[in-house]
Design a protein around this motif. Structure first.
Motif, PDB file in Angstrom:
ATOM      1  N   SER A 187      55.815   6.917   1.550  1.00 40.57           N
ATOM      2  CA  SER A 187      54.390   7.209   1.700  1.00 40.57           C
ATOM      3  C   SER A 187      53.563   6.755   0.498  1.00 40.57           C
ATOM      4  CB  SER A 187      54.194   8.708   1.937  1.00 40.57           C
ATOM      5  OG  SER A 187      54.642   9.445   0.817  1.00 40.57           O
ATOM      6  N   HIS A 188      54.192   6.453  -0.616  1.00 41.26           N
ATOM      7  CA  HIS A 188      53.466   6.040  -1.825  1.00 41.26           C
ATOM      8  C   HIS A 188      53.518   4.534  -2.068  1.00 41.26           C
ATOM      9  CE1 HIS A 188      53.317  10.277  -2.558  1.00 41.26           C
ATOM     10  NE2 HIS A 188      54.634  10.329  -2.530  1.00 41.26           N
ATOM     11  N   LEU A 189      54.309   3.842  -1.276  1.00 43.09           N
ATOM     12  CA  LEU A 189      54.516   2.415  -1.506  1.00 43.09           C
ATOM     13  C   LEU A 189      53.234   1.606  -1.350  1.00 43.09           C
ATOM     14  CD1 LEU A 189      56.589   0.312  -2.275  1.00 43.09           C
ATOM     15  CD2 LEU A 189      57.194   0.114   0.135  1.00 43.09           C
ATOM     16  N   SER A 190      52.427   1.902  -0.344  1.00 45.37           N
ATOM     17  CA  SER A 190      51.181   1.161  -0.143  1.00 45.37           C
ATOM     18  C   SER A 190      50.236   1.336  -1.330  1.00 45.37           C
ATOM     19  CB  SER A 190      50.484   1.603   1.148  1.00 45.37           C
ATOM     20  OG  SER A 190      51.268   1.249   2.259  1.00 45.37           O
ATOM     21  N   ASN A 232      58.739  -2.659   6.965  1.00 45.31           N
ATOM     22  CA  ASN A 232      59.848  -2.067   7.704  1.00 45.31           C
ATOM     23  C   ASN A 232      59.773  -0.543   7.764  1.00 45.31           C
ATOM     24  OD1 ASN A 232      61.947  -4.141   8.715  1.00 45.31           O
ATOM     25  ND2 ASN A 232      61.213  -4.931   6.765  1.00 45.31           N
ATOM     26  N   VAL A 233      59.160   0.083   6.783  1.00 44.21           N
ATOM     27  CA  VAL A 233      58.917   1.523   6.865  1.00 44.21           C
ATOM     28  C   VAL A 233      57.873   1.785   7.948  1.00 44.21           C
ATOM     29  CG1 VAL A 233      57.903   3.494   5.635  1.00 44.21           C
ATOM     30  CG2 VAL A 233      59.656   2.111   4.527  1.00 44.21           C
ATOM     31  N   ALA A 234      56.828   0.946   7.987  1.00 42.85           N
ATOM     32  CA  ALA A 234      55.758   1.112   8.982  1.00 42.85           C
ATOM     33  C   ALA A 234      56.281   0.951  10.408  1.00 42.85           C
ATOM     34  CB  ALA A 234      54.630   0.124   8.718  1.00 42.85           C
ATOM     35  N   THR A 235      57.227   0.058  10.607  1.00 41.34           N
ATOM     36  CA  THR A 235      57.793  -0.162  11.948  1.00 41.34           C
ATOM     37  C   THR A 235      59.018   0.702  12.201  1.00 41.34           C
ATOM     38  OG1 THR A 235      59.135  -2.023  11.189  1.00 41.34           O
ATOM     39  CG2 THR A 235      56.932  -2.535  12.059  1.00 41.34           C
ATOM     40  N   ARG A 236      59.317   1.582  11.256  1.00 43.31           N
ATOM     41  CA  ARG A 236      60.440   2.526  11.349  1.00 43.31           C
ATOM     42  C   ARG A 236      61.810   1.857  11.393  1.00 43.31           C
ATOM     43  NH1 ARG A 236      58.472   8.008  13.129  1.00 43.31           N
ATOM     44  NH2 ARG A 236      56.229   7.760  13.083  1.00 43.31           N
ATOM     45  N   ARG A 237      61.884   0.660  10.851  1.00 44.00           N
ATOM     46  CA  ARG A 237      63.194   0.010  10.711  1.00 44.00           C
ATOM     47  C   ARG A 237      63.920   0.537   9.485  1.00 44.00           C
ATOM     48  NH1 ARG A 237      62.594  -6.321  12.225  1.00 44.00           N
ATOM     49  NH2 ARG A 237      62.784  -5.991  14.455  1.00 44.00           N
ATOM     50  N   LEU A 238      63.145   0.997   8.495  1.00 44.13           N
ATOM     51  CA  LEU A 238      63.695   1.624   7.296  1.00 44.13           C
ATOM     52  C   LEU A 238      63.029   2.974   7.133  1.00 44.13           C
ATOM     53  CD1 LEU A 238      63.491  -1.246   4.637  1.00 44.13           C
ATOM     54  CD2 LEU A 238      65.534  -0.445   5.798  1.00 44.13           C
ATOM     55  N   GLU A 239      63.741   3.889   6.521  1.00 49.32           N
ATOM     56  CA  GLU A 239      63.149   5.178   6.201  1.00 49.32           C
ATOM     57  C   GLU A 239      63.427   5.475   4.740  1.00 49.32           C
ATOM     58  OE1 GLU A 239      63.412   9.847   7.382  1.00 49.32           O
ATOM     59  OE2 GLU A 239      63.963   8.360   8.872  1.00 49.32           O
ATOM     60  N   ILE A 240      62.359   5.678   4.014  1.00 55.17           N
ATOM     61  CA  ILE A 240      62.458   6.001   2.594  1.00 55.17           C
ATOM     62  C   ILE A 240      61.594   7.239   2.379  1.00 55.17           C
ATOM     63  CG2 ILE A 240      62.194   5.159   0.241  1.00 55.17           C
ATOM     64  CD1 ILE A 240      62.179   2.324   1.435  1.00 55.17           C
TER      65      ILE A 240
END
Length: 99
Positions: A33-36, A20-28
């Motif tokens: 950037s460190h999750l992967s 969801n961060v990658a598809t910009r549905r969530l922003e953290i």
């Protein structure tokens, strides 16, 4: 007991957040950037601790330490002795134990 362990549930949640961060549905912004990197660390240690693996929090500490270019982590968690820094050092310095 369900075949999905607590660690498995945490990884499922992490992948959901990552997707969801990658598809910009969530922003953290502070962590996204460190999750992967944290997921990769956790997946690389699935056999650690007698097959229990390391938790997502431990994996995120490894990823954040790499981003900060340090091998020092403030923790009392024994799992941090099971992983190596991504920055090339032999081991983490666990504070306050290793002071």
């Amino acid at each position: 007991m369900s075949p999905i362990t607590i660690a498995g549930k945490a990884m499922t949640a992490a992948r959901f957040i990552e997707r969801n961060v990658a598809t910009r549905r969530l922003e953290i912004p502070a962590v996204g950037s460190h999750l992967s990197a944290a997921i990769a660390v956790a997946e690389g240690h699935v056999d650690a601790d007698g097959g229990k693996g390391i938790g997502l929090a431990d994996a995120m500490n490894v990823a954040l330490a790499a981003a900060c270019r340090t091998e020092a982590i403030f923790t009392s968690d024994r799992h941090s002795r099971m992983v190596r820094p991504l920055t090339g050092q032999k081991a983490f310095r666990l504070l306050p134990d290793d002071m």
